[in-house]
Design an enzyme around this catalytic site. Structure first.
Site, PDB file in Angstrom:
ATOM      1  N   GLY A   1      -8.016  12.265  -3.647  1.00 46.08           N
ATOM      2  CA  GLY A   1      -8.679  12.601  -2.387  1.00 46.08           C
ATOM      3  C   GLY A   1     -10.173  12.588  -2.570  1.00 46.08           C
ATOM      4  O   GLY A   1     -10.668  12.646  -3.695  1.00 46.08           O
TER       5      GLY A   1
ATOM      6  N   CYS B   1      -5.608  12.158 -10.107  1.00 45.72           N
ATOM      7  CA  CYS B   1      -7.041  12.312  -9.843  1.00 45.72           C
ATOM      8  C   CYS B   1      -7.340  13.692  -9.230  1.00 45.72           C
ATOM      9  O   CYS B   1      -7.195  14.696  -9.925  1.00 45.72           O
ATOM     10  CB  CYS B   1      -7.515  11.155  -8.963  1.00 45.72           C
ATOM     11  SG  CYS B   1      -9.291  10.987  -8.925  1.00 45.72           S
ATOM     12  N   TYR B   2      -7.685  13.761  -7.958  1.00 44.09           N
ATOM     13  CA  TYR B   2      -7.934  15.076  -7.345  1.00 44.09           C
ATOM     14  C   TYR B   2      -6.725  15.988  -7.529  1.00 44.09           C
ATOM     15  O   TYR B   2      -6.857  17.192  -7.783  1.00 44.09           O
ATOM     16  CB  TYR B   2      -8.234  14.898  -5.851  1.00 44.09           C
ATOM     17  CG  TYR B   2      -8.516  16.199  -5.125  1.00 44.09           C
ATOM     18  CD1 TYR B   2      -9.801  16.721  -5.083  1.00 44.09           C
ATOM     19  CD2 TYR B   2      -7.485  16.906  -4.480  1.00 44.09           C
ATOM     20  CE1 TYR B   2     -10.062  17.923  -4.432  1.00 44.09           C
ATOM     21  CE2 TYR B   2      -7.731  18.097  -3.831  1.00 44.09           C
ATOM     22  CZ  TYR B   2      -9.030  18.602  -3.802  1.00 44.09           C
ATOM     23  OH  TYR B   2      -9.278  19.791  -3.158  1.00 44.09           O
TER      24      TYR B   2
ATOM     25  N   HIS C   1      -5.780   5.997 -11.443  1.00 44.38           N
ATOM     26  CA  HIS C   1      -4.900   5.681 -10.301  1.00 44.38           C
ATOM     27  C   HIS C   1      -3.809   4.696 -10.707  1.00 44.38           C
ATOM     28  O   HIS C   1      -4.082   3.499 -10.851  1.00 44.38           O
ATOM     29  CB  HIS C   1      -5.739   5.113  -9.150  1.00 44.38           C
ATOM     30  CG  HIS C   1      -6.582   6.150  -8.499  1.00 44.38           C
ATOM     31  ND1 HIS C   1      -6.129   6.951  -7.479  1.00 44.38           N
ATOM     32  CD2 HIS C   1      -7.842   6.568  -8.777  1.00 44.38           C
ATOM     33  CE1 HIS C   1      -7.069   7.802  -7.131  1.00 44.38           C
ATOM     34  NE2 HIS C   1      -8.130   7.603  -7.907  1.00 44.38           N
TER      35      HIS C   1
ATOM     36  N   GLU D   1      -1.374   3.741  -8.858  1.00 47.98           N
ATOM     37  CA  GLU D   1      -0.817   3.043  -7.695  1.00 47.98           C
ATOM     38  C   GLU D   1      -1.548   1.743  -7.364  1.00 47.98           C
ATOM     39  O   GLU D   1      -1.054   0.940  -6.598  1.00 47.98           O
ATOM     40  CB  GLU D   1      -0.811   3.978  -6.476  1.00 47.98           C
ATOM     41  CG  GLU D   1      -2.172   4.373  -5.902  1.00 47.98           C
ATOM     42  CD  GLU D   1      -2.868   5.532  -6.629  1.00 47.98           C
ATOM     43  OE1 GLU D   1      -2.494   5.830  -7.774  1.00 47.98           O
ATOM     44  OE2 GLU D   1      -3.793   6.110  -6.056  1.00 47.98           O
TER      45      GLU D   1
ATOM     46  N   GLY E   1       7.136  -8.278  19.913  1.00 54.01           N
ATOM     47  CA  GLY E   1       6.740  -8.123  18.515  1.00 54.01           C
ATOM     48  C   GLY E   1       7.904  -7.701  17.637  1.00 54.01           C
ATOM     49  O   GLY E   1       9.010  -7.436  18.116  1.00 54.01           O
TER      50      GLY E   1
ATOM     51  N   ASP F   1       8.340  -4.929  15.715  1.00 53.91           N
ATOM     52  CA  ASP F   1       8.790  -3.534  15.675  1.00 53.91           C
ATOM     53  C   ASP F   1       9.740  -3.207  16.828  1.00 53.91           C
ATOM     54  O   ASP F   1      10.797  -2.620  16.622  1.00 53.91           O
ATOM     55  CB  ASP F   1       7.581  -2.584  15.706  1.00 53.91           C
ATOM     56  CG  ASP F   1       6.573  -2.941  14.630  1.00 53.91           C
ATOM     57  OD1 ASP F   1       6.985  -3.605  13.659  1.00 53.91           O
ATOM     58  OD2 ASP F   1       5.406  -2.577  14.771  1.00 53.91           O
TER      59      ASP F   1
ATOM     60  N   LYS G   1       6.038  -1.408   7.373  1.00 52.20           N
ATOM     61  CA  LYS G   1       6.237  -2.706   8.042  1.00 52.20           C
ATOM     62  C   LYS G   1       7.176  -3.640   7.261  1.00 52.20           C
ATOM     63  O   LYS G   1       8.071  -4.250   7.835  1.00 52.20           O
ATOM     64  CB  LYS G   1       4.872  -3.392   8.202  1.00 52.20           C
ATOM     65  CG  LYS G   1       4.900  -4.631   9.045  1.00 52.20           C
ATOM     66  CD  LYS G   1       4.722  -4.262  10.481  1.00 52.20           C
ATOM     67  CE  LYS G   1       4.743  -5.442  11.413  1.00 52.20           C
ATOM     68  NZ  LYS G   1       4.505  -5.005  12.800  1.00 52.20           N
TER      69      LYS G   1
END
Ligand code: XMP
Length: 512
Positions: A54, A81-82, A168, A170, A224, A226, A368
């Site tokens: 963060g 991290c944070y 990190h 990720e 679309g 979704d 998505k």
């Protein structure tokens, strides 16, 4: 009972990325407010907890924190991290501001190749982005890795369950990051990784049936991905209890209305109504040139048309929407707003509250790409699932100036040529959006022996990951040349084609 990993969101731009990485490993994961109480958390029954990074500093007075009791639960924790700094500080360790901070690639030395670092060798290349760092681990913790500038780059408690990492895992710049997360989930927390889309699909059918009971559902289709996947999902759960409405606003690309009609009436046999509102939209847009006014008119006209239709239908209690997980997360306050602040995401155009529907959002837990996987399971065609994003106000924001039936026809013809040529290009997979824009500019040309005075079409072809930033695609001249000559030869009313070479920012993807 499914395994759930709770990702505490301390406002990191990477929280969703962490959640994606975990789900890619077959472990279901949810992002929660960092202020979640111990009781609320226990109701979720997480198998593991990840504390995100963060932008704040634990050295600031009102820094985002968490329920202290959670740190003492018998649940494995990975603080990133944070998240690591907070965990250290709350348990008696010391965090200090670094002299210069550490941003970018770094090499860490691992002191013990166990736990999250199982079978890994030093030096390990990682991505750092921090100003503060832990200078003393809490009692009962040991240092697990260090760098030259950050002597405590990782820590672990004596029980081997609570880990902190300053880097990190990720992001792609930490090459072994995925393995570190995998080690945490599977070796430390004992996850089995049994979460699959097939399982989600089964559960969601049951949930839809339980929620809806005997009631009716209205589903607004937008064309679309979704809303189409949401409709197909609900349809397979409750069949004719769902009525789908598609408002043809006349602002869609060539052939789209026919494709939707064929798909949902012939292939899917939905109880499906296409409302022909083309004239209503064009009339409402007559003489309007201001982009914001256009958007507003289109939104309002949609609501009017949809409300009229809904009022004519047998009483329905639910309105189905294709809200996705990122919409849900983004509408939660990163700093701990109550979950009731979740807004409903109006991807069918912002419907007024007095319609009095309850929302049915079968995709609200999915990202998505997971929606695409579900769509595939439901048998929706690839052409629909891999569609490029298309703005709600449609071609109206790609006609600069007044929108008329004539300008729509010209743009549609030019646009379909862009689609055909770009799809035939080998680099199509790297393109985020590709379309034509009709400019309110006329220029002189010559065709045969005749002087022409006709419109200019701009091509907008961009690469992007998330539409927040974008770059124009360096298409080969040959492809650009084909598009240009086809448009000028095949589309009446256009005698010049230009290529938009602006990136976002400072430009936007759409022209209006
Ligand atoms: P801009 O033009 O802001 O667009 O760079 C970013 C992305 O959003 C899409 N877009 C919209 N999508 N309703 C939508 O659903 C809208 O009003 C709208 N305006 C822009 C655009 O196509 C791009 O993908």
């Amino acid at each position: 009972m499914k395994e759930l990993v709770a990702v505490f969101d301390f406002g990191s731009q990477y929280s969703q990325l962490i959640a994606r990485r975990i789900r890619e490993m077959g472990v279901y994961c949810e992002i929660v407010r960092h202020t979640i109480s111990e009781d609320e958390l226990l109701q979720l029954d997480p198998i593991a907890i990840v504390l995100s990074g963060g932008p704040a500093s634990v050295l600031e007075p009102d820094h985002p924190s968490m329920d202290r009791e959670i740190l003492s639960l018998d649940i494995p924790i990975l603080g990133i991290c944070y998240g690591m700094q907070l965990m250290a500080q709350m348990q008696g360790g010391v965090v200090k501001k670094g002299r210069s901070g550490e941003y970018g690639p770094a090499s860490i030395e691992i002191t013990r190749s166990a736990g999250i670092f199982q079978d890994m060798e030093s030096p390990l290349h990682v991505w750092m982005s921090h100003g503060d760092h832990v200078t003393d681990v809490p009692e009962g913790f040991q240092v697990l890795a260090s760098t030259r500038d950050c002597p405590i780059a990782s820590m672990v408690d004596d029980g081997g369950k609570r880990y902190g990492i300053q880097f990190h895992p990720e992001v792609v710049h930490t090459p072994k990051g995925v393995e570190i997360i995998r080690n945490f989930l599977f070796h430390v927390a004992g996850c089995t990784g049994d979460w699959t889309m097939g399982r989600f699909a089964e559960e969601s059918v049951k949930r839809i049936r339980d929620t809806v009971g005997e009631a009716n559902v209205i589903c607004g289709l937008s064309g679309g991905v979704d809303s189409a996947v949401a409709a197909a999902r609900i349809n397979s759960a409750i069949g004719s209890q769902m009525k789908a409405i598609f408002v043809d606003n006349g602002l869609l690309r060539k052939g789209e209305v026919d494709d939707i009609r064929t798909l949902f009436t012939e292939d899917y046999k939905l109880d499906f109504r296409i409302v022909d509102a083309r004239a209503r939209f064009v009339d409402a847009l007559r003489g309007v040139t201001d982009p914001e006014t256009k958007r507003k008119i289109i939104g309002e006209t949609f609501i009017d048309v949809f409300s009229d239709e809904a009022a004519n239908m047998e009483s329905a209690r639910f309105l189905a929407q294709g809200t996705l997980y990122p919409d849900v997360v983004e509408s939660q306050s990163a700093h701990g707003g109550p979950s009731s602040t979740i807004k409903s995401h109006h991807n069918v155009g912002g419907l007024p509250e007095d319609l009095n529907f309850e929302l049915l959002e079968p995709l609200r837990e999915l990202f998505k790409d997971e929606v695409r996987v579900l769509g595939r399971e439901l048998g929706l065609p690839e052409s629909l699932l891999m569609r490029q994003p298309f703005p709600g106000p449609g071609l109206a924001v790609r006609i600069i100036g007044e929108v008329t039936e004539e300008s729509l026809a010209v743009l549609r013809d030019a646009d379909v040529i862009v689609q055909e040529e770009v799809m035939a290009y080998e680099g199509y997979g790297d393109i985020w959006q590709s379309f034509a824009v009709l400019l309110p500019v006329k220029s002189v040309g010559v065709m045969g022996d005749e002087r022409t005075y006709a419109n200019v079409v701009a091509l907008r072809i961009v690469a992007s990951l998330d539409a927040m930033t974008a770059d124009w695609v360096k298409l080969p001249y040959e492809v650009l040349g084909n598009i240009s000559s086809r448009i000028i030869n095949e589309v009446r009313g256009v005698n010049r084609v230009v290529y938009d070479i602006s990136s976002k920012p400072p430009s936007t993807i759409e022209w209006e």
